[in-house]
Design a protein around this motif. Sequence first.
Motif, short mmCIF file in Angstrom:
data_model
loop_
_atom_site.label_atom_id
_atom_site.label_comp_id
_atom_site.label_asym_id
_atom_site.label_seq_id
_atom_site.Cartn_x
_atom_site.Cartn_y
_atom_site.Cartn_z
N SER A 55 8.62 -5.54 -49.30
CA SER A 55 7.21 -5.77 -49.02
C SER A 55 6.38 -4.60 -49.55
O SER A 55 5.42 -4.17 -48.93
CB SER A 55 6.98 -5.96 -47.52
OG SER A 55 7.50 -4.85 -46.82
N ALA A 56 6.79 -4.12 -50.71
CA ALA A 56 6.10 -3.00 -51.34
C ALA A 56 6.48 -2.97 -52.82
O ALA A 56 7.52 -3.53 -53.20
CB ALA A 56 6.51 -1.68 -50.68
N ASN A 57 5.65 -2.35 -53.63
CA ASN A 57 5.99 -2.18 -55.05
C ASN A 57 6.79 -0.89 -55.23
O ASN A 57 6.73 0.00 -54.38
CB ASN A 57 4.71 -2.14 -55.90
CG ASN A 57 4.01 -3.49 -55.92
OD1 ASN A 57 2.93 -3.65 -55.34
ND2 ASN A 57 4.62 -4.47 -56.55
N GLU B 154 10.83 -4.90 -57.42
CA GLU B 154 10.02 -4.20 -56.41
C GLU B 154 10.85 -4.03 -55.15
O GLU B 154 12.07 -4.23 -55.17
CB GLU B 154 8.71 -4.96 -56.16
CG GLU B 154 8.92 -6.40 -55.74
CD GLU B 154 7.62 -7.19 -55.53
OE1 GLU B 154 6.59 -6.59 -55.20
OE2 GLU B 154 7.67 -8.42 -55.67
N THR C 73 0.35 -1.82 -48.43
CA THR C 73 -0.72 -1.68 -47.44
C THR C 73 -0.24 -0.96 -46.19
O THR C 73 -0.94 -0.09 -45.66
CB THR C 73 -1.24 -3.09 -47.09
OG1 THR C 73 -1.85 -3.63 -48.26
CG2 THR C 73 -2.26 -3.06 -45.96
N GLY D 149 0.39 -5.64 -56.20
CA GLY D 149 -0.01 -4.89 -55.02
C GLY D 149 -1.36 -4.19 -55.21
O GLY D 149 -1.66 -3.65 -56.28
N ILE D 150 -2.13 -4.21 -54.15
CA ILE D 150 -3.43 -3.54 -54.18
C ILE D 150 -3.20 -2.03 -54.15
O ILE D 150 -3.87 -1.27 -54.86
CB ILE D 150 -4.29 -4.04 -53.01
CG1 ILE D 150 -4.66 -5.51 -53.30
CG2 ILE D 150 -5.54 -3.18 -52.80
CD1 ILE D 150 -5.20 -6.27 -52.13
N THR D 151 -2.22 -1.60 -53.37
CA THR D 151 -1.90 -0.16 -53.33
C THR D 151 -1.31 0.27 -54.68
O THR D 151 -1.58 1.38 -55.15
CB THR D 151 -0.89 0.12 -52.20
OG1 THR D 151 -1.20 -0.72 -51.09
CG2 THR D 151 -0.93 1.56 -51.77
N LYS E 70 0.93 -14.67 -53.08
CA LYS E 70 1.29 -14.14 -51.75
C LYS E 70 1.47 -15.33 -50.80
O LYS E 70 0.60 -15.61 -49.97
CB LYS E 70 0.23 -13.15 -51.27
CG LYS E 70 0.77 -12.15 -50.26
CD LYS E 70 -0.14 -10.96 -50.13
CE LYS E 70 0.17 -10.10 -48.92
NZ LYS E 70 1.47 -9.46 -48.89
N ARG F 234 -7.44 -11.34 -54.17
CA ARG F 234 -6.05 -11.78 -54.31
C ARG F 234 -5.80 -13.08 -53.54
O ARG F 234 -5.10 -13.98 -54.02
CB ARG F 234 -5.08 -10.69 -53.84
CG ARG F 234 -3.63 -11.08 -54.11
CD ARG F 234 -2.68 -9.94 -53.92
NE ARG F 234 -2.66 -9.48 -52.55
CZ ARG F 234 -2.05 -8.37 -52.15
NH1 ARG F 234 -1.42 -7.61 -53.02
NH2 ARG F 234 -2.05 -8.01 -50.89
N1 PLP Z 1 5.26 -6.43 -52.95
C1 PLP Z 1 5.51 -7.32 -51.99
C2 PLP Z 1 6.63 -8.28 -52.17
C3 PLP Z 1 4.72 -7.36 -50.82
O1 PLP Z 1 4.98 -8.26 -49.86
C4 PLP Z 1 3.68 -6.40 -50.68
C5 PLP Z 1 2.83 -6.38 -49.50
O2 PLP Z 1 2.97 -7.13 -48.59
C6 PLP Z 1 3.47 -5.47 -51.71
C7 PLP Z 1 4.28 -5.53 -52.84
C8 PLP Z 1 2.40 -4.44 -51.61
O3 PLP Z 1 1.15 -5.01 -51.80
P1 PLP Z 1 -0.16 -4.34 -51.20
O4 PLP Z 1 -0.20 -2.96 -51.77
O5 PLP Z 1 -1.26 -5.18 -51.70
O6 PLP Z 1 0.00 -4.34 -49.74
#
Ligand code: PLP
Length: 282
Positions: A180-182, A177, A241, A203-205, A145, A49
């Motif tokens: 800082s998460a989906n 979303e 994450t 998101g990776i998660t 990102k 990513r």
């Molecule tokens: N969406 C946003 C806006 C984010 O900033 C993040 C993580 O920082 C995510 C989703 C989740 O992404 P990941 O699962 O890769 O941490």
Amino acid sequence: MYYVDGVWYKPDEPAIFPEDRGYQFGDGIYEVVRIYNGRFYQWDEHMVRLERSAKELSLTIPTRTELTEIAHKVLRQYSLQFSEDAILYMQITRGVSERQFTFPSNTRPILTMYAVPKLRPIQQMQNGLRAGLVDDIRWLRCDIKSLNLLGATWAKQQATEQGVDEAILHRNGTITEATSANLFAVKDGKIHTHPATNLILHGITRRTVIQLAKTLGIPVVEEVFSVNFAQMADELFITGTTSEITPIIELQGTPVGDGKVGTIVRRLQEAFEQHIAIDRNS
Ligand code: PLP
């Protein structure tokens, strides 16, 4: 210790370049990687990513081998001091230049990396969070990102001022979303989430959860859905994450479903727990 542009600094030592484009324009990218049990979790996925974000912004970054090597040095330093689960923060800016809007051609990227303790959000994962709806006023390349996080921090601030834990963002009535998460919504046994377009971070998660859901035989629908749909959902949860899989039990003052943590989110949390354990031991 903080690694900044090839030098190790103590946390209270200044390591800032005033004309770093990261400070002046947010011209840079970052990743936050989980450290479980002294090991990086999903390292390659974060590297892929990061490389994509860099490519989209025509940003030259160190090679994956270089980044991995430095990250392991950071991890070793961290492990000498702490044993708790942690996060690695990695930031790469376009570097130092006289202030100008166009990308300067002669800059060198500045890499910052450090690890800090970060416990898993056990309480939140068990009990869930309360969320409010906030307008998604971020830019149209949320798939990158980038260091420009003012839209997200402002949204989270608005949620805090509403007296809730998290902001669920919507653009013209469509849920995107969280800050800082989906976000995922469960309705009639199916899981819905915004497709991986330019309007959300991929998101990776999120991707791990989609794979786990498929393994568990839970249908996944990657299509846009409305605020109204989210308000009628049986379950809502966020993934990230640091947040892992955290249920949302109240949206805009109204309980989600029966207001208790749902069964699908529980099944996914269990599957995720096993996934972490497998990755830990691999
Ligand atoms: N969406 C946003 C806006 C984010 O900033 C993040 C993580 O920082 C995510 C989703 C989740 O992404 P990941 O699962 O890769 O941490």
